[in-house]
Scaffold this motif. Structure first.
Motif, short mmCIF file in Angstrom:
data_model
loop_
_atom_site.label_atom_id
_atom_site.label_comp_id
_atom_site.label_asym_id
_atom_site.label_seq_id
_atom_site.Cartn_x
_atom_site.Cartn_y
_atom_site.Cartn_z
N ILE A 13 6.81 33.29 5.72
CA ILE A 13 7.39 34.05 5.14
C ILE A 13 7.69 34.10 3.35
N LEU A 14 7.63 32.85 3.67
CA LEU A 14 7.89 32.47 2.21
C LEU A 14 6.35 32.00 1.17
N LYS A 15 5.00 32.33 2.24
CA LYS A 15 4.11 32.26 1.60
C LYS A 15 3.41 30.56 1.44
N ILE A 16 4.43 28.91 1.27
CA ILE A 16 4.25 27.61 1.39
C ILE A 16 4.23 27.55 2.80
N GLU A 17 4.06 25.63 2.50
CA GLU A 17 4.29 25.17 3.45
C GLU A 17 5.20 24.14 3.22
N LEU A 18 6.21 24.51 4.43
CA LEU A 18 7.25 23.63 4.15
C LEU A 18 6.97 22.28 4.72
N LYS A 19 7.11 20.80 3.99
CA LYS A 19 7.33 19.59 4.49
C LYS A 19 8.53 18.77 4.95
N ARG A 79 9.42 22.27 -3.61
CA ARG A 79 10.56 22.60 -4.83
C ARG A 79 9.93 24.01 -5.32
N GLN A 80 9.00 24.47 -4.56
CA GLN A 80 8.57 26.13 -4.63
C GLN A 80 9.41 27.34 -3.30
N TYR A 81 10.45 26.32 -2.63
CA TYR A 81 11.36 26.40 -1.98
C TYR A 81 12.53 27.73 -1.64
N GLY A 82 13.02 26.76 -2.93
CA GLY A 82 14.00 27.62 -3.90
C GLY A 82 13.94 28.78 -3.76
N ILE A 127 13.36 36.00 -0.38
CA ILE A 127 13.62 36.34 0.68
C ILE A 127 15.27 36.83 0.92
N ILE A 128 16.23 37.09 0.48
CA ILE A 128 17.78 36.60 0.94
C ILE A 128 18.22 37.88 0.41
N LEU A 129 17.74 38.27 -1.03
CA LEU A 129 17.90 39.15 -1.56
C LEU A 129 17.87 40.73 -1.07
N GLU A 130 16.48 40.36 -0.49
CA GLU A 130 16.01 41.59 -0.16
C GLU A 130 17.18 42.13 1.72
N LEU A 131 18.11 40.75 1.54
CA LEU A 131 18.75 41.07 2.83
C LEU A 131 20.14 42.67 2.64
N ASP A 132 20.03 43.14 4.15
CA ASP A 132 21.23 43.96 3.48
C ASP A 132 22.61 44.08 3.76
N ASP A 133 23.62 44.05 2.98
CA ASP A 133 25.17 43.56 3.37
C ASP A 133 25.62 43.37 5.13
N SER A 182 26.76 28.49 7.20
CA SER A 182 27.73 28.22 6.74
C SER A 182 27.90 27.04 8.12
N LEU A 183 27.50 28.07 9.58
CA LEU A 183 28.14 27.15 10.90
C LEU A 183 26.77 26.45 10.87
N MET A 184 25.36 26.23 10.86
CA MET A 184 24.78 25.47 11.06
C MET A 184 24.64 24.96 9.85
N ARG A 185 25.13 24.10 8.90
CA ARG A 185 23.93 23.92 8.12
C ARG A 185 22.93 24.13 7.60
N SER A 186 22.15 25.43 7.32
CA SER A 186 20.68 25.62 7.59
C SER A 186 20.04 26.81 7.30
N ASP A 187 19.91 27.81 6.29
CA ASP A 187 19.53 28.66 5.81
C ASP A 187 18.39 29.11 6.41
N ILE A 188 17.40 27.67 7.58
CA ILE A 188 16.19 28.53 7.67
C ILE A 188 16.62 28.97 8.75
N LEU A 189 17.72 28.27 9.85
CA LEU A 189 17.89 29.07 11.26
C LEU A 189 18.88 30.02 10.76
N ALA A 190 19.94 29.81 10.28
CA ALA A 190 20.82 31.68 9.43
C ALA A 190 19.14 32.52 9.25
N LEU A 191 18.53 32.92 8.53
CA LEU A 191 17.99 33.44 8.00
C LEU A 191 16.27 33.59 9.79
#
Length: 137
Positions: A27-33, A45-48, A54-60, A71-80
């Motif tokens: 989705i982000l067109k990067i390879e996460l290590k 470092r390209q991740y942010g 991607i987050i700005l494209e989410l609706d309300d 907040s619950l999982m402490r993971s933005d990747i899992l939340a997405l």
């Protein structure tokens, strides 16, 4: 992205997380290590900026669910992944708490920690229902 140096936990993390990291990397067109150390891999470092887009494209509705889940999982990747329907609440919970669950299997259950995990699991299931009711999943 910080994986356990324990081979057994690492194997569980790899099984649960590798498909998620591949998905979000596409989705982000990067390879996460990943790393077992404390230093962030320079490739990440390209991740942010990519993730922010991607987050700005989410609706309300999606953003509200994302915020609480992250907040619950402490993971933005899992939340997405939960918000986008890539993971169920159960799968997201299992990935978020893989190390804690593994430790509990080995050393025994800490009742307070187990209650906390179960409360979080229940909240994630409610988030999933919230998304379904609002036609977002």
């Amino acid at each position: 992205l910080y994986w356990s140096p324990s081979e057994k936990v690492f194997a569980e993390q790899e099984k649960l997380w590798l498909p998620i990291l591949t998905w979000v990397g596409n989705i982000l067109k990067i390879e996460l290590k990943t790393t077992t150390g404390l230093d962030e891999p320079t490739e990440n470092r390209q991740y942010g900026p990519a993730f922010r887009k991607i987050i700005l494209e989410l609706d309300d509705v999606q953003f509200a669910a994302f915020y609480v889940a992250a907040s619950l999982m402490r993971s933005d990747i899992l939340a997405l992944a939960l918000v986008k329907g890539r993971l169920s609440a159960d799968d997201a919970f299992e990935a978020a708490f893989v190390e804690e669950i593994w430790q509990a299997k080995i050393w025994g259950i800490d009742e307070e920690a187990e209650k906390r995990r179960q409360a979080i699991h229940s909240e994630l299931k409610e988030i999933e229902k919230f998304l379904q009711v609002n036609g977002k999943k």
